[in-house]
Motif scaffolding. Sequence first.
Motif, PDB file in Angstrom:
ATOM      1  N   LEU A   7      -4.200   0.485 -13.560  1.00  0.00           N
ATOM      2  CA  LEU A   7      -3.313   1.624 -13.818  1.00  0.00           C
ATOM      3  C   LEU A   7      -2.886   2.313 -12.528  1.00  0.00           C
ATOM      4  CD1 LEU A   7      -4.980   3.203 -16.953  1.00  0.00           C
ATOM      5  CD2 LEU A   7      -2.975   1.759 -16.812  1.00  0.00           C
ATOM      6  N   ILE A   8      -3.575   2.006 -11.431  1.00  0.00           N
ATOM      7  CA  ILE A   8      -3.252   2.675 -10.175  1.00  0.00           C
ATOM      8  C   ILE A   8      -2.682   1.659  -9.192  1.00  0.00           C
ATOM      9  CG2 ILE A   8      -4.143   4.085  -8.327  1.00  0.00           C
ATOM     10  CD1 ILE A   8      -6.430   4.883 -10.162  1.00  0.00           C
ATOM     11  N   LEU A   9      -1.453   1.851  -8.810  1.00  0.00           N
ATOM     12  CA  LEU A   9      -0.836   0.964  -7.825  1.00  0.00           C
ATOM     13  C   LEU A   9      -0.718   1.723  -6.508  1.00  0.00           C
ATOM     14  CD1 LEU A   9       2.058  -0.237 -10.117  1.00  0.00           C
ATOM     15  CD2 LEU A   9      -0.093  -1.411  -9.699  1.00  0.00           C
ATOM     16  N   GLU A  10      -0.826   0.971  -5.412  1.00  0.00           N
ATOM     17  CA  GLU A  10      -0.701   1.622  -4.114  1.00  0.00           C
ATOM     18  C   GLU A  10       0.506   1.108  -3.369  1.00  0.00           C
ATOM     19  OE1 GLU A  10      -4.210   2.111  -1.672  1.00  0.00           O
ATOM     20  OE2 GLU A  10      -5.446   1.946  -3.458  1.00  0.00           O
ATOM     21  N   GLU A  11       1.130   1.996  -2.662  1.00  0.00           N
ATOM     22  CA  GLU A  11       2.331   1.639  -1.904  1.00  0.00           C
ATOM     23  C   GLU A  11       2.152   2.192  -0.497  1.00  0.00           C
ATOM     24  OE1 GLU A  11       5.450   0.123  -2.547  1.00  0.00           O
ATOM     25  OE2 GLU A  11       5.722   0.600  -0.431  1.00  0.00           O
ATOM     26  N   GLN A  12       2.307   1.340   0.511  1.00  0.00           N
ATOM     27  CA  GLN A  12       2.029   1.777   1.868  1.00  0.00           C
ATOM     28  C   GLN A  12       3.191   2.528   2.504  1.00  0.00           C
ATOM     29  OE1 GLN A  12      -0.901   1.523   3.561  1.00  0.00           O
ATOM     30  NE2 GLN A  12      -1.562   0.983   1.489  1.00  0.00           N
ATOM     31  N   SER A  13       4.385   2.234   2.041  1.00  0.00           N
ATOM     32  CA  SER A  13       5.550   2.753   2.750  1.00  0.00           C
ATOM     33  C   SER A  13       6.123   3.986   2.065  1.00  0.00           C
ATOM     34  CB  SER A  13       6.619   1.665   2.817  1.00  0.00           C
ATOM     35  OG  SER A  13       7.805   2.217   3.276  1.00  0.00           O
ATOM     36  N   LEU A  14       6.619   4.912   2.896  1.00  0.00           N
ATOM     37  CA  LEU A  14       7.252   6.104   2.351  1.00  0.00           C
ATOM     38  C   LEU A  14       8.695   5.839   1.945  1.00  0.00           C
ATOM     39  CD1 LEU A  14       6.040   9.038   4.575  1.00  0.00           C
ATOM     40  CD2 LEU A  14       6.189   9.053   2.125  1.00  0.00           C
ATOM     41  N   VAL A  43       0.372   4.768 -12.429  1.00  0.00           N
ATOM     42  CA  VAL A  43       0.690   5.745 -11.400  1.00  0.00           C
ATOM     43  C   VAL A  43       0.827   5.005 -10.076  1.00  0.00           C
ATOM     44  CG1 VAL A  43      -1.761   6.271 -11.064  1.00  0.00           C
ATOM     45  CG2 VAL A  43      -0.049   7.896 -10.308  1.00  0.00           C
ATOM     46  N   LEU A  44       1.823   5.407  -9.292  1.00  0.00           N
ATOM     47  CA  LEU A  44       2.073   4.760  -8.005  1.00  0.00           C
ATOM     48  C   LEU A  44       1.686   5.728  -6.898  1.00  0.00           C
ATOM     49  CD1 LEU A  44       3.330   2.223  -6.687  1.00  0.00           C
ATOM     50  CD2 LEU A  44       5.457   3.477  -6.598  1.00  0.00           C
ATOM     51  N   LEU A  45       0.782   5.281  -6.031  1.00  0.00           N
ATOM     52  CA  LEU A  45       0.310   6.149  -4.955  1.00  0.00           C
ATOM     53  C   LEU A  45       0.982   5.772  -3.648  1.00  0.00           C
ATOM     54  CD1 LEU A  45      -3.506   6.119  -5.670  1.00  0.00           C
ATOM     55  CD2 LEU A  45      -1.779   7.671  -6.532  1.00  0.00           C
ATOM     56  N   GLY A  46       1.562   6.740  -3.008  1.00  0.00           N
ATOM     57  CA  GLY A  46       2.161   6.510  -1.702  1.00  0.00           C
ATOM     58  C   GLY A  46       1.125   6.712  -0.619  1.00  0.00           C
ATOM     59  N   PRO A  47       1.577   6.796   0.648  1.00  0.00           N
ATOM     60  CA  PRO A  47       0.650   6.996   1.750  1.00  0.00           C
ATOM     61  C   PRO A  47      -0.109   8.311   1.596  1.00  0.00           C
ATOM     62  CG  PRO A  47       2.926   6.833   2.506  1.00  0.00           C
ATOM     63  CD  PRO A  47       2.957   6.672   1.053  1.00  0.00           C
ATOM     64  N   LYS A 101       7.365  12.343  -7.436  1.00  0.00           N
ATOM     65  CA  LYS A 101       8.703  11.909  -7.853  1.00  0.00           C
ATOM     66  C   LYS A 101       8.576  11.295  -9.237  1.00  0.00           C
ATOM     67  CE  LYS A 101      10.849   8.085  -6.651  1.00  0.00           C
ATOM     68  NZ  LYS A 101      11.365   6.996  -5.820  1.00  0.00           N
ATOM     69  N   VAL A 110       5.093   8.929  -9.300  1.00  0.00           N
ATOM     70  CA  VAL A 110       4.871   8.580  -7.896  1.00  0.00           C
ATOM     71  C   VAL A 110       4.322   9.813  -7.183  1.00  0.00           C
ATOM     72  CG1 VAL A 110       5.895   7.601  -5.836  1.00  0.00           C
ATOM     73  CG2 VAL A 110       6.862   7.064  -8.060  1.00  0.00           C
ATOM     74  N   TRP A 123       2.563  11.192  -3.382  1.00  0.00           N
ATOM     75  CA  TRP A 123       2.201  10.889  -1.999  1.00  0.00           C
ATOM     76  C   TRP A 123       1.953  12.180  -1.244  1.00  0.00           C
ATOM     77  CZ3 TRP A 123       7.180  10.984  -3.700  1.00  0.00           C
ATOM     78  CH2 TRP A 123       8.109  11.668  -2.940  1.00  0.00           C
ATOM     79  N   LYS A 126      -5.598   7.178  -1.772  1.00  0.00           N
ATOM     80  CA  LYS A 126      -6.223   5.862  -1.922  1.00  0.00           C
ATOM     81  C   LYS A 126      -6.912   5.794  -3.270  1.00  0.00           C
ATOM     82  CE  LYS A 126      -6.062   3.442   2.063  1.00  0.00           C
ATOM     83  NZ  LYS A 126      -4.690   3.880   2.280  1.00  0.00           N
ATOM     84  N   GLU A 160       2.647  14.344   2.128  1.00  0.00           N
ATOM     85  CA  GLU A 160       3.583  14.456   3.238  1.00  0.00           C
ATOM     86  C   GLU A 160       2.914  15.262   4.338  1.00  0.00           C
ATOM     87  OE1 GLU A 160       8.021  15.186   2.515  1.00  0.00           O
ATOM     88  OE2 GLU A 160       7.251  17.040   3.358  1.00  0.00           O
ATOM     89  N   CYS A 206       9.057   5.800  -1.713  1.00  0.00           N
ATOM     90  CA  CYS A 206       8.678   7.080  -2.318  1.00  0.00           C
ATOM     91  C   CYS A 206       9.792   8.106  -2.181  1.00  0.00           C
ATOM     92  CB  CYS A 206       7.423   7.620  -1.662  1.00  0.00           C
ATOM     93  SG  CYS A 206       5.972   6.620  -1.912  1.00  0.00           S
TER      94      CYS A 206
END
Lengths: 199, 245
Positions: free
Chosen positions: A54-61, B38-42, B63, B67, B69, B45, B71, A64
Amino acid sequence: MSDSKLSKNLLRMKFMQRGLDAETRKQLEEDERRIISDEHWYLDLPELRARENLILEEQSLVSCEDLKYGRFSFKGFNPEVEKLMVTMNPKEEEEERQEEEVSHMQTDVTDEEMALRYESLVGSMRKKFTRKKNQASEEGDTERVSLKRDQASEEGDTKRVSLKKDQASEEGDTKRVSLKRDQASEKGDTKRVFLKPQD
Amino acid sequence: MFSGLREKVGQVLVPGDEFSLEVQETLSLTEPLKPEKVLLGPGLKRRGDRKLLVVKSGVLRHKQPHVFWVENHQRRYVPAKGETIIGIITVKSGDVFKLDFGGSEQASLSYLAFEGATKRNRPNVQVGDLVFAQFIVANQHMEPELVCVDSAGRANGLGVFGAGGLLFSVSLGLVRRLLRPRSDVLSDLQKLFPCELVVGMNGRLWVKASSVQQTLIICNLLQSCETMTTAQRQQLFRRAAQGAL
């Protein structure tokens, strides 16, 4: 000769398989499968159940914040980059909505407009058809040629038109020069026809 | 499910803060039954199955649909896959170039990763050249790797650039402000004079205008944008447009 006299190992050989009937072949295959599965080792563990993450991670802004492409040119300093700015950046919502509205307005043609347009077309179209008939009668084979021409001209497929005309000229043995001139005049006609409503 | 996270949107978080995404005990009849992702940005973790850990100090942003993150203000660039940066060629060795992009390690860029490059036809790249490139490998364990073509093999603005311009560095926050859709700084800048701007996510900016003077003006304006309020910035840009600087 009965099968029971032959040994199993012999029956399993490739050249013996052809003569076997379906039932014995099936049985042989089953035996073989059992031997293979007996030889395989496996861990006696409960089946692993993968749960949906359920939790996805994205490294780039970039994704976002919907960041734009990093090349800009202002006031026509570098036209190439200005073109890139349009192609690389996704359109902003407001602009998109406006564009949609515009295109909607452009495609909407009222019935009256349609009628007016065709009214102006009727005369010129008639001219076209009458001339064609005259041409065809000169060539002899009246019906076929005129039919073909009309089809082709409707589709706007110039290649086919010229091809068919050549055929026709061979058939009719008329002068090619005069045909070409007619063709040219026809083209002029059609152009005018399609330009009229826009003007 | 994300109610704890949603409450904190716009507030300051510090590393070590934890959130747990608990499944609702009561089933609602109106909401969809399927659990939402849920999508986690920088800055955020995943810890275990249903826990989040904050690893950067900054403001939590959100967002639609889900989403989140953090800032923050930062000058050190950490590479991330898919981002475009401005790098400087430092080494030409064999079939790869080494690029300095301001990170902890130099990135490698294959000579085949340019538009129209083949084994026989090498791109003309010299040590010291500026390159606008995109990360295709960027993680903690491997050397970062860059390319100058997209998936279709076209350059699309990537590659060697930068004859007669000026390169300088700003904070990563300002870069993001420039690249954001409907950026206020950029809309002020494009009213000034004809110029070209290349923005790398690694905090490097490259500017070129028709004269050295104008290039320097833009450079100074952008650098001072970092510490100015909107009103101050607009006043300064107006003065620059009138030629008072």
